[in-house]
Design a protein around this motif. Structure first.
Motif, short mmCIF file in Angstrom:
data_model
loop_
_atom_site.label_atom_id
_atom_site.label_comp_id
_atom_site.label_asym_id
_atom_site.label_seq_id
_atom_site.Cartn_x
_atom_site.Cartn_y
_atom_site.Cartn_z
N GLY A 69 0.81 -1.21 0.00
CA GLY A 69 0.00 0.00 0.00
C GLY A 69 0.84 1.26 0.00
O GLY A 69 2.04 1.24 0.29
N TYR A 70 0.21 2.39 -0.35
CA TYR A 70 0.94 3.65 -0.43
C TYR A 70 1.26 4.22 0.94
O TYR A 70 2.10 5.11 1.07
CB TYR A 70 0.13 4.67 -1.26
N ARG A 71 0.61 3.69 2.00
CA ARG A 71 0.94 4.12 3.36
C ARG A 71 1.88 3.10 3.98
O ARG A 71 1.68 1.89 3.84
CB ARG A 71 -0.34 4.23 4.20
N ALA A 72 2.91 3.58 4.65
CA ALA A 72 3.96 2.70 5.16
C ALA A 72 3.44 1.64 6.12
O ALA A 72 3.98 0.54 6.19
CB ALA A 72 5.04 3.54 5.84
N HIS A 73 2.37 1.97 6.86
CA HIS A 73 1.88 1.03 7.87
C HIS A 73 0.90 -0.01 7.30
O HIS A 73 0.46 -0.90 8.02
CB HIS A 73 1.20 1.79 9.03
N ASP A 74 0.56 0.12 6.02
CA ASP A 74 -0.36 -0.85 5.41
C ASP A 74 0.32 -2.21 5.29
O ASP A 74 1.47 -2.31 4.83
CB ASP A 74 -0.80 -0.39 4.01
N ASN A 95 -7.85 -4.70 -4.14
CA ASN A 95 -7.10 -4.22 -2.97
C ASN A 95 -6.71 -2.75 -3.03
O ASN A 95 -6.09 -2.24 -2.09
CB ASN A 95 -5.84 -5.07 -2.78
N MET A 96 -7.06 -2.07 -4.10
CA MET A 96 -6.75 -0.65 -4.20
C MET A 96 -7.66 0.15 -3.28
O MET A 96 -8.89 0.04 -3.37
CB MET A 96 -6.94 -0.16 -5.65
N TYR A 136 -11.05 5.06 -10.99
CA TYR A 136 -11.61 6.07 -10.09
C TYR A 136 -11.07 5.91 -8.68
O TYR A 136 -10.85 6.90 -7.97
CB TYR A 136 -13.14 5.97 -10.12
N SER A 137 -10.84 4.68 -8.25
CA SER A 137 -10.23 4.45 -6.94
C SER A 137 -8.84 5.08 -6.88
O SER A 137 -8.48 5.74 -5.90
CB SER A 137 -10.11 2.95 -6.65
N SER A 138 -8.06 4.87 -7.94
CA SER A 138 -6.70 5.42 -7.99
C SER A 138 -6.72 6.94 -7.98
O SER A 138 -5.92 7.58 -7.29
CB SER A 138 -5.98 4.93 -9.25
#
Length: 224
Positions: A69-74, A95-96, A136-138
């Motif tokens: 994920g784009y967040r480090a804690h994901d 999963n996006m 659209y999610s992106s």
């Protein structure tokens, strides 16, 4: 903007990944803009793979594909199943993270109108589909701090009626359902009525448009 990354950990001697290599390259092109796609040859850097929990023992079972994920804690998501472009695309789409609100009725519409991103702008996608697409999610993931995103299924007539009462009239979109999907942008500085987006419905074009919109609205805000 921060990226979601899909990584395949493999060894060249792995026949499974060797057979799927062309398909993996194909999916990299299909997902361009949505996620970054990478492959790591663990025979060249086993220490790197070990640090990410992909040891020799695990690699004996076959290649390991994860979505970070784009967040480090994901927590990374693990792909399971036969490797194919279609399966990998569905894996990423599933999963996006999405920051788009699906507006189905009057209550949803009212709650969405009350939301306030930093610029105050709202983007509405009116579509025959009822689920948020990968594109659209992106887009919502990249810009949700600045713009509020909504998906309105074309069957949600009450939602459109409720939005009209709040000064957001987009009912003309239903005059030609064959023209769907359509996108509208709403912000007081660009007019009382929502403005219809006339560009191409591709991720790259929409990203350029939204990025320009945000810069314009920030400039207006600074001039006040």
């Amino acid at each position: 903007w921060l990226s979601t990354v899909q990584v395949a950990f493999y060894k060249p001697s792995d026949s499974v990944f060797a057979e799927a290599a062309d398909g993996y390259k194909e999916i990299a092109k299909s997902l361009e803009g949505y996620v970054k796609v990478a492959a790591v040859d663990c025979s060249q850097d086993q220490a790197f793979c070990d640090e990410r929990g992909v040891g020799r023992k695990l690699l004996r079972q076959g290649p390991v594909i994860r979505l970070y994920g784009y967040r480090a804690h994901d927590r990374p998501r693990l792909f399971k199943g036969r490797i194919s472009p279609k399966a990998l695309y569905k894996f990423v789409a599933r999963n996006m993270p999405s920051f788009a609100t699906v507006i189905r009725d009057g209550k949803d519409a009212q709650n969405f109108i009350a939301k306030r991103a930093s610029t105050g702008a709202k983007i509405f996608l009116i579509s025959k589909k009822t689920k948020v697409s990968l594109l659209y999610s992106s887009l919502s993931k990249d810009f949700h701090q600045h713009v509020d995103f909504a998906l309105i299924p074309s069957s949600a007539h009450r939602a459109l009626g409720s939005l009209k009462k709040h000064g957001v009239d987009m009912e003309d979109a239903l005059l030609d359902e064959d023209a769907l999907p359509v996108i509208y942008v709403h912000h007081p500085s660009i007019g009382k009525k929502p403005r219809r987006y006339r560009g191409k419905l591709t991720y790259q074009e929409l990203r350029k448009y939204v990025n320009t919109l945000i810069k314009r609205l920030k400039k207006i805000k600074n001039e006040l």
